[in-house]
Design a protein around this motif. Structure first.
Motif, PDB file in Angstrom:
ATOM      1  N   MET A   1       0.846  -1.191   0.000  1.00 21.71           N
ATOM      2  CA  MET A   1       0.000   0.000   0.000  1.00 21.71           C
ATOM      3  C   MET A   1       0.885   1.246   0.000  1.00 21.71           C
ATOM      4  N   VAL A   2       0.350   2.326  -0.459  1.00 22.45           N
ATOM      5  CA  VAL A   2       1.075   3.587  -0.579  1.00 22.45           C
ATOM      6  C   VAL A   2       1.166   4.280   0.777  1.00 22.45           C
ATOM      7  N   ARG A   3       2.305   4.844   1.046  1.00 22.52           N
ATOM      8  CA  ARG A   3       2.456   5.619   2.275  1.00 22.52           C
ATOM      9  C   ARG A   3       1.761   6.967   2.094  1.00 22.52           C
ATOM     10  N   ALA A   4       1.014   7.391   3.094  1.00 27.81           N
ATOM     11  CA  ALA A   4       0.211   8.606   2.987  1.00 27.81           C
ATOM     12  C   ALA A   4       1.091   9.847   2.856  1.00 27.81           C
ATOM     13  N   TYR A   5       0.713  10.722   1.953  1.00 26.01           N
ATOM     14  CA  TYR A   5       1.394  11.992   1.715  1.00 26.01           C
ATOM     15  C   TYR A   5       0.366  13.068   2.006  1.00 26.01           C
ATOM     16  N   ILE A  81      -2.431  13.278  -0.947  1.00 24.91           N
ATOM     17  CA  ILE A  81      -2.165  14.138  -2.104  1.00 24.91           C
ATOM     18  C   ILE A  81      -1.369  13.332  -3.140  1.00 24.91           C
ATOM     19  N   VAL A  82      -1.879  13.316  -4.373  1.00 24.65           N
ATOM     20  CA  VAL A  82      -1.268  12.545  -5.464  1.00 24.65           C
ATOM     21  C   VAL A  82      -0.309  13.451  -6.223  1.00 24.65           C
ATOM     22  N   ARG A  83       0.904  12.929  -6.483  1.00 20.91           N
ATOM     23  CA  ARG A  83       1.892  13.684  -7.252  1.00 20.91           C
ATOM     24  C   ARG A  83       2.069  13.054  -8.628  1.00 20.91           C
ATOM     25  N   GLU A  84       2.455  13.899  -9.584  1.00 22.25           N
ATOM     26  CA  GLU A  84       2.687  13.422 -10.944  1.00 22.25           C
ATOM     27  C   GLU A  84       3.923  14.101 -11.506  1.00 22.25           C
ATOM     28  N   ASN A  85       4.777  13.305 -12.155  1.00 22.50           N
ATOM     29  CA  ASN A  85       5.937  13.845 -12.849  1.00 22.50           C
ATOM     30  C   ASN A  85       5.540  14.032 -14.308  1.00 22.50           C
TER      31      ASN A  85
END
Length: 160
Positions: A1-5, A81-85
């Protein structure tokens, strides 16, 4: 699972959630039957899919039970919060870009991280609107990117 940001104080320019309301319908009355939509697998639910599920279920419940015949509650809040490159495309893009170097990304969207079995939407209704609530939750489940199941929380003996 993704770590929360989620630490908004460290993140510049955080994106806003599009969810308009979390409680709809009749907020004061007590209803004998309570039905919920639970996810089967751990997932990340974006704010726009949660809003689409809320609109779909709320519209059907408003049509079938009336404005004061139900209480619909959205039980998850999109903190993550989702990040995108962003990658450049087209002619000359290879000269502009640095590939995966410094690929931390910019904030794009927010989403709720849910665990398996967690309830996302709950509808409280009268006994006569039980089937309508199940249909409304089924429509909401179609808007979410994860398999869901409908759980009767309260009033199992009344609906059988």
């Amino acid at each position: 699972m993704v770590r929360a940001y989620t630490r908004r104080d460290y993140i510049r320019k955080t994106p806003n959630s599009r969810i308009v309301q979390y409680d709809m319908g009749n907020l004061t009355d007590e209803f004998p039957v309570s039905v919920s939509l639970a996810v089967k697998k751990p997932a990340q639910l974006r704010h726009n899919s949660l809003e689409a599920a809320r609109i779909a279920s709320n519209r059907l419940m408003q049509r079938k039970a009336g404005r004061l015949g139900y209480h619909l509650k959205l039980r998850t809040y999109p903190h993550h919060i989702v990040r995108e490159n962003p990658m450049a495309t087209g002619a000359g893009a290879d000269r502009v870009q640095s590939g995966m170097r410094n690929a931390f990304g910019k904030p794009v969207s927010v989403e709720a991280i849910v665990k398996a079995g967690q309830k996302v939407i709950t509808i409280d209704v009268q006994k006569k609107n039980f089937e309508d609530a199940k249909i409304a939750l089924k429509r909401a489940a179609m808007k979410l990117p994860v398999p869901c199941r409908i759980v009767v929380d309260k009033g199992q003996d009344l609906v059988k």
